[in-house]
Design an enzyme around this catalytic site. Structure first.
Site, PDB file in Angstrom:
ATOM      1  N   ALA A   1       1.014  -1.008   0.057  1.00  0.00           N
ATOM      2  CA  ALA A   1      -0.110   0.121  -0.148  1.00  0.00           C
ATOM      3  C   ALA A   1       0.744   1.284  -0.082  1.00  0.00           C
ATOM      4  CB  ALA A   1      -0.749   0.002   1.224  1.00  0.00           C
TER       5      ALA A   1
ATOM      6  N   PHE B   1       1.184   5.909   0.795  1.00  0.00           N
ATOM      7  CA  PHE B   1       1.008   6.588   2.103  1.00  0.00           C
ATOM      8  C   PHE B   1      -0.266   7.474   2.069  1.00  0.00           C
ATOM      9  CE2 PHE B   1       2.733   9.984  -0.478  1.00  0.00           C
ATOM     10  CZ  PHE B   1       2.039  10.905   0.004  1.00  0.00           C
TER      11      PHE B   1
ATOM     12  N   LYS C   1       1.624  -5.528   3.154  1.00  0.00           N
ATOM     13  CA  LYS C   1       2.674  -4.592   3.564  1.00  0.00           C
ATOM     14  C   LYS C   1       2.146  -3.189   3.709  1.00  0.00           C
ATOM     15  CE  LYS C   1       5.878  -2.396   1.608  1.00  0.00           C
ATOM     16  NZ  LYS C   1       6.058  -0.997   2.589  1.00  0.00           N
TER      17      LYS C   1
ATOM     18  N   GLU D   1       5.613   2.156   4.998  1.00  0.00           N
ATOM     19  CA  GLU D   1       6.235   2.589   5.917  1.00  0.00           C
ATOM     20  C   GLU D   1       6.152   3.777   6.894  1.00  0.00           C
ATOM     21  OE1 GLU D   1       6.965   2.009   3.005  1.00  0.00           O
ATOM     22  OE2 GLU D   1       8.718   3.206   2.614  1.00  0.00           O
ATOM     23  N   ARG D   2       5.477   4.715   5.796  1.00  0.00           N
ATOM     24  CA  ARG D   2       5.380   5.877   6.458  1.00  0.00           C
ATOM     25  C   ARG D   2       4.030   6.258   6.990  1.00  0.00           C
ATOM     26  NH1 ARG D   2       7.327   9.439   1.106  1.00  0.00           N
ATOM     27  NH2 ARG D   2       6.057   7.895  -0.130  1.00  0.00           N
TER      28      ARG D   2
ATOM     29  N   SER E   1       3.402   4.619  -6.697  1.00  0.00           N
ATOM     30  CA  SER E   1       4.063   5.191  -7.815  1.00  0.00           C
ATOM     31  C   SER E   1       4.483   4.351  -8.956  1.00  0.00           C
ATOM     32  CB  SER E   1       5.273   5.843  -7.080  1.00  0.00           C
ATOM     33  OG  SER E   1       6.350   4.629  -6.801  1.00  0.00           O
TER      34      SER E   1
ATOM     35  N   CYS F   1      -4.267  10.406  -5.779  1.00  0.00           N
ATOM     36  CA  CYS F   1      -4.016   9.914  -7.176  1.00  0.00           C
ATOM     37  C   CYS F   1      -5.252  10.507  -8.250  1.00  0.00           C
ATOM     38  CB  CYS F   1      -4.052   8.325  -7.374  1.00  0.00           C
ATOM     39  SG  CYS F   1      -5.705   7.703  -6.986  1.00  0.00           S
TER      40      CYS F   1
ATOM     41  N   GLU G   1       4.057  13.972 -12.509  1.00  0.00           N
ATOM     42  CA  GLU G   1       3.006  14.029 -11.639  1.00  0.00           C
ATOM     43  C   GLU G   1       3.583  14.863 -10.423  1.00  0.00           C
ATOM     44  OE1 GLU G   1       2.235  10.445  -9.129  1.00  0.00           O
ATOM     45  OE2 GLU G   1       0.183  10.978  -9.047  1.00  0.00           O
TER      46      GLU G   1
HETATM   47  P1  NAD Z   1       5.613   4.603  -3.374  1.00  0.00           P
HETATM   48  O1  NAD Z   1       5.470   3.839  -4.714  1.00  0.00           O
HETATM   49  O2  NAD Z   1       6.492   5.227  -3.081  1.00  0.00           O
HETATM   50  O3  NAD Z   1       5.032   3.577  -2.312  1.00  0.00           O
HETATM   51  C1  NAD Z   1       4.054   2.413  -2.315  1.00  0.00           C
HETATM   52  C2  NAD Z   1       4.527   1.148  -1.816  1.00  0.00           C
HETATM   53  O4  NAD Z   1       5.445   0.609  -2.524  1.00  0.00           O
HETATM   54  C3  NAD Z   1       5.087   1.344  -0.291  1.00  0.00           C
HETATM   55  O5  NAD Z   1       4.617   0.245   0.433  1.00  0.00           O
HETATM   56  C4  NAD Z   1       6.545   1.518  -0.533  1.00  0.00           C
HETATM   57  O6  NAD Z   1       7.293   0.638   0.456  1.00  0.00           O
HETATM   58  C5  NAD Z   1       6.903   0.494  -1.602  1.00  0.00           C
HETATM   59  N1  NAD Z   1       7.812   1.094  -2.830  1.00  0.00           N
HETATM   60  C6  NAD Z   1       8.257   2.116  -2.717  1.00  0.00           C
HETATM   61  N2  NAD Z   1       9.325   2.405  -3.417  1.00  0.00           N
HETATM   62  C7  NAD Z   1       9.335   1.295  -3.989  1.00  0.00           C
HETATM   63  C8  NAD Z   1      10.426   0.586  -4.973  1.00  0.00           C
HETATM   64  N3  NAD Z   1      11.212   1.371  -5.607  1.00  0.00           N
HETATM   65  N4  NAD Z   1      10.515  -0.706  -5.149  1.00  0.00           N
HETATM   66  C9  NAD Z   1       9.604  -1.461  -4.540  1.00  0.00           C
HETATM   67  N5  NAD Z   1       8.705  -0.930  -3.889  1.00  0.00           N
HETATM   68  C10 NAD Z   1       8.626   0.176  -3.344  1.00  0.00           C
HETATM   69  O7  NAD Z   1       3.984   5.366  -3.497  1.00  0.00           O
HETATM   70  P2  NAD Z   1       3.545   6.353  -2.474  1.00  0.00           P
HETATM   71  O8  NAD Z   1       4.605   7.712  -2.268  1.00  0.00           O
HETATM   72  O9  NAD Z   1       3.489   5.886  -1.114  1.00  0.00           O
HETATM   73  O10 NAD Z   1       2.114   7.264  -3.021  1.00  0.00           O
HETATM   74  C11 NAD Z   1       1.882   7.942  -4.110  1.00  0.00           C
HETATM   75  C12 NAD Z   1       1.792   7.351  -5.180  1.00  0.00           C
HETATM   76  O11 NAD Z   1       0.948   6.473  -5.314  1.00  0.00           O
HETATM   77  C13 NAD Z   1       1.386   8.510  -6.435  1.00  0.00           C
HETATM   78  O12 NAD Z   1       2.027   8.272  -7.465  1.00  0.00           O
HETATM   79  C14 NAD Z   1      -0.084   8.325  -6.630  1.00  0.00           C
HETATM   80  O13 NAD Z   1      -0.614   8.828  -7.741  1.00  0.00           O
HETATM   81  C15 NAD Z   1      -0.221   6.916  -6.354  1.00  0.00           C
HETATM   82  N6  NAD Z   1      -1.382   6.306  -6.000  1.00  0.00           N
HETATM   83  C16 NAD Z   1      -2.147   5.550  -6.891  1.00  0.00           C
HETATM   84  C17 NAD Z   1      -3.423   5.399  -6.834  1.00  0.00           C
HETATM   85  C18 NAD Z   1      -4.191   4.587  -7.774  1.00  0.00           C
HETATM   86  O14 NAD Z   1      -5.554   4.078  -7.456  1.00  0.00           O
HETATM   87  N7  NAD Z   1      -3.958   4.774  -8.931  1.00  0.00           N
HETATM   88  C19 NAD Z   1      -3.947   5.534  -5.430  1.00  0.00           C
HETATM   89  C20 NAD Z   1      -3.181   6.184  -4.727  1.00  0.00           C
HETATM   90  C21 NAD Z   1      -1.886   6.684  -4.739  1.00  0.00           C
END
Ligand code: NAD
Length: 519
Positions: A170, A172, A196, A199-200, A249, A304, A404
């Site tokens: 998931a 943040f 999972k 972590e934030r 992301s 998002c 974005e």
């Molecule tokens: P993030 O990708 O940084 O983190 C999401 C999850 O992936 C976390 O649990 C994190 O621990 C893990 N993660 C982070 N970087 C990783 C990597 N390099 N390799 C493997 N795992 C990794 O996203 P975020 O900053 O928590 O959330 C914001 C993003 O989520 C924005 O881009 C937003 O548009 C998107 N989002 C999309 C939707 C949708 O339904 N399309 C909904 C909510 C958020």
């Protein structure tokens, strides 16, 4: 208090972990029905985004702990998937009531760790609760199909069955809603689940796990691990895990989709967005401007489905000064302060990134119509605040348009016609959401038919579908073939078994082997 002192002295708190470790609460793992302290030596600090104080620590679970969690899911699967569907339904009926009863406490935890306003945090829980409520209709949602008398004495029917251990990763920005898109749908179908959280913002998920346990879910049905890359890789690679739901992301989502798929798992991956609000000159001005401001700056733009891009068509260009004036009325403050409209961003890094994307717009010729970069929030000087910002004169080649931003920044483009607006939307790589504001049905129909975007609002700024439908982002915003929740969510978490049976009367018994293909 120690963490606060370190922050004031600008000493990175993780450097001094040993000195304050005993005073900061730790997030537990949830393994086999128990909330347990991790034995790891690696911890991540959790900050209050409004102050940057360290408010807790989350472990990077060890390999042994992650194995224990997935083994617990595997062990629990047989009994849970065999449990009558009515019993599973009863657990989720109790669960939805417990979430309702605890909505304020859940919201408080979201505001503390994520920063959004309390009212918005309640909305976060509420939209997740709706998915749990929908899961309670599982007795209808999991119905199979039947066709009697396919041939003489022969009937065919299907069962929709769980697939095994499923996992969720998931982001943040919605600490309640997005985990609630994941494990309730997976569990109610009869799967066990490894989650999972981000972590934030792990606190709200842990409260949701406690409530699920109170609702009567058996030990091992849901397990929760914490961490970053190692935990993600573990989920992508472990052979017992059959399906992965990811939201976050593009960088992480593309990686998880590829690695999980290569390992033979189903993966649904909801990713980033750049959502356009197209404003036609015939729109209801009052309604449209209010909708735009709310959808661009609510949750500090960290949704998002935020409308982060406006396209003003024809004479709607003249509405820009009024849009700016209305935006100025928004109050920037810590999420738990009365009257706050726009809270802080999740981290100092996010704040720096948003500020640098604003600056990139300026450098490339955009005009700052409202500048939130130096906003001062009394009493919260260390928080990650950026005030609402509006950039005009933006063109599709600018970085502030192609990336974005995920902050309280509205970029404004202009178009001479609806066709030009449609072509801008379709040329953008993302396909999560969009909205058109108009009073003309034919205009709305043309727009909804011609834009290649998964979720479209007509005079509705954030068209996140209710859970009887599915969340249908497309193109660069989604990988996979079945979406989250709704009918597609059930499909994602189940497989079909097809049974063809023949019950002949005694006198119709076959008298010799039939070696040709039955026709
Ligand atoms: P993030 O990708 O940084 O983190 C999401 C999850 O992936 C976390 O649990 C994190 O621990 C893990 N993660 C982070 N970087 C990783 C990597 N390099 N390799 C493997 N795992 C990794 O996203 P975020 O900053 O928590 O959330 C914001 C993003 O989520 C924005 O881009 C937003 O548009 C998107 N989002 C999309 C939707 C949708 O339904 N399309 C909904 C909510 C958020």
């Amino acid at each position: 208090a120690i963490a606060r002192t370190l922050w004031r002295k600008k000493i990175p708190v993780h450097v001094c972990r040993m000195s304050y470790s005993s005073s900061v609460p730790t997030t537990k793992l949830f393994i086999d029905g128990k909330f347990v302290e991790s034995q790891t030596s690696e911890w991540i600090d959790i900050h209050n985004p409004a102050t940057n104080e360290v408010i807790g620590r989350v472990p990077k679970a060890t390999q042994e702990e992650m194995l224990a969690a997935v083994n617990s899911c595997s062990k629990a699967y047989s009994a849970w998937s065999d449990m009558s569907i009515l019993s599973r339904q009863q657990i989720f009926l109790r669960y939805q009531q417990l979430i309702k009863d605890n909505i304020k406490e859940l919201a408080k935890s979201i505001t503390l760790e994520q920063g959004k306003t309390l009212a918005d945090a309640e909305g976060d829980v509420f939209r997740g609760l709706q998915v749990v409520e929908h899961a309670c209709s599982i007795t209808s949602l999991m119905l199979g199909e039947t066709l009697p008398s396919i041939t003489k004495d022969m009937d065919t029917y299907t069962y929709r069955l769980p697939i095994g251990v499923c996992a969720g990763i998931a982001p943040f920005n919605f600490p309640a809603m997005i985990p609630l898109w994941m494990f309730p749908m997976g569990l109610v179908c009869g799967n066990t689940y490894l989650l999972k959280p981000s972590e934030r913002v792990p606190g709200c998920t842990m409260l949701l796990a406690r409530l699920l346990q109170d609702a009567g879910v058996p030990d091992g049905t849901l397990n929760i691990i914490h961490g970053q890359h190692a935990a993600v890789n573990f989920i992508c690679d472990h052979p017992a895990i059959k399906a992965i739901s990811f939201v976050g992301s593009n960088q992480a989502g593309e990686y998880i989709y590829e690695r999980g798929s290569k390992n033979g798992k189903r993966v649904q991956s909801n990713m980033g967005a750049k959502n356009h609000g197209v404003v036609m000159p015939d729109a209801n001005k009052e309604n449209t401007l209010n909708q735009l401001v709310g959808a661009a700056f609510g949750a500090a733009g960290q949704r998002c489905m935020a409308l982060s891009t406006a396209i003003l068509v024809g004479e709607a260009r003249d509405w820009l000064p009024e849009l700016v004036e209305r935006t100025k009325n928004l109050r920037v403050n810590a999420g738990d302060q009365p009257g706050a409209d726009v809270g802080p961003l999740i981290s100092p890094e996010a704040k720096n990134r948003v500020n640098s994307l604003i600056q990139s717009g300026v450098d490339e010729g955009a005009k700052v119509l409202l500048d939130g970069r130096n906003v001062h929030v009394k009493g919260y000087e260390n928080g990650n605040f950026v005030g609402p910002t509006i950039l005009g004169n933006v063109t599709p080649n600018m970085k502030c348009y192609t990336e974005e931003i995920f902050g309280p920044v509205l970029v404004v483009l202009e178009a001479d016609s609806l066709d030009e607006a449609i072509s801008m939307v379709n040329n953008n790589p993302y396909g999560n959401g969009t909205a058109i504001f108009t009073t003309n049905g034919a205009t709305a129909r043309k727009y909804t038919n011609e834009v290649d975007v998964g979720q479209i609002g007509v005079n509705v700024p954030i068209p996140v579908p209710l859970p009887m439908f599915s969340f249908t982002g497309s193109r660069g915003s989604f990988r996979g073939d079945t979406n989250f929740y709704g009918k597609q969510g059930i499909q994602f978490y189940t497989q079909i078994k097809t049974i063809t049976s023949q019950w002949k009367a005694e006198d119709a018994t076959l008298k010799s082997p039939a070696v040709t293909m039955p026709t």
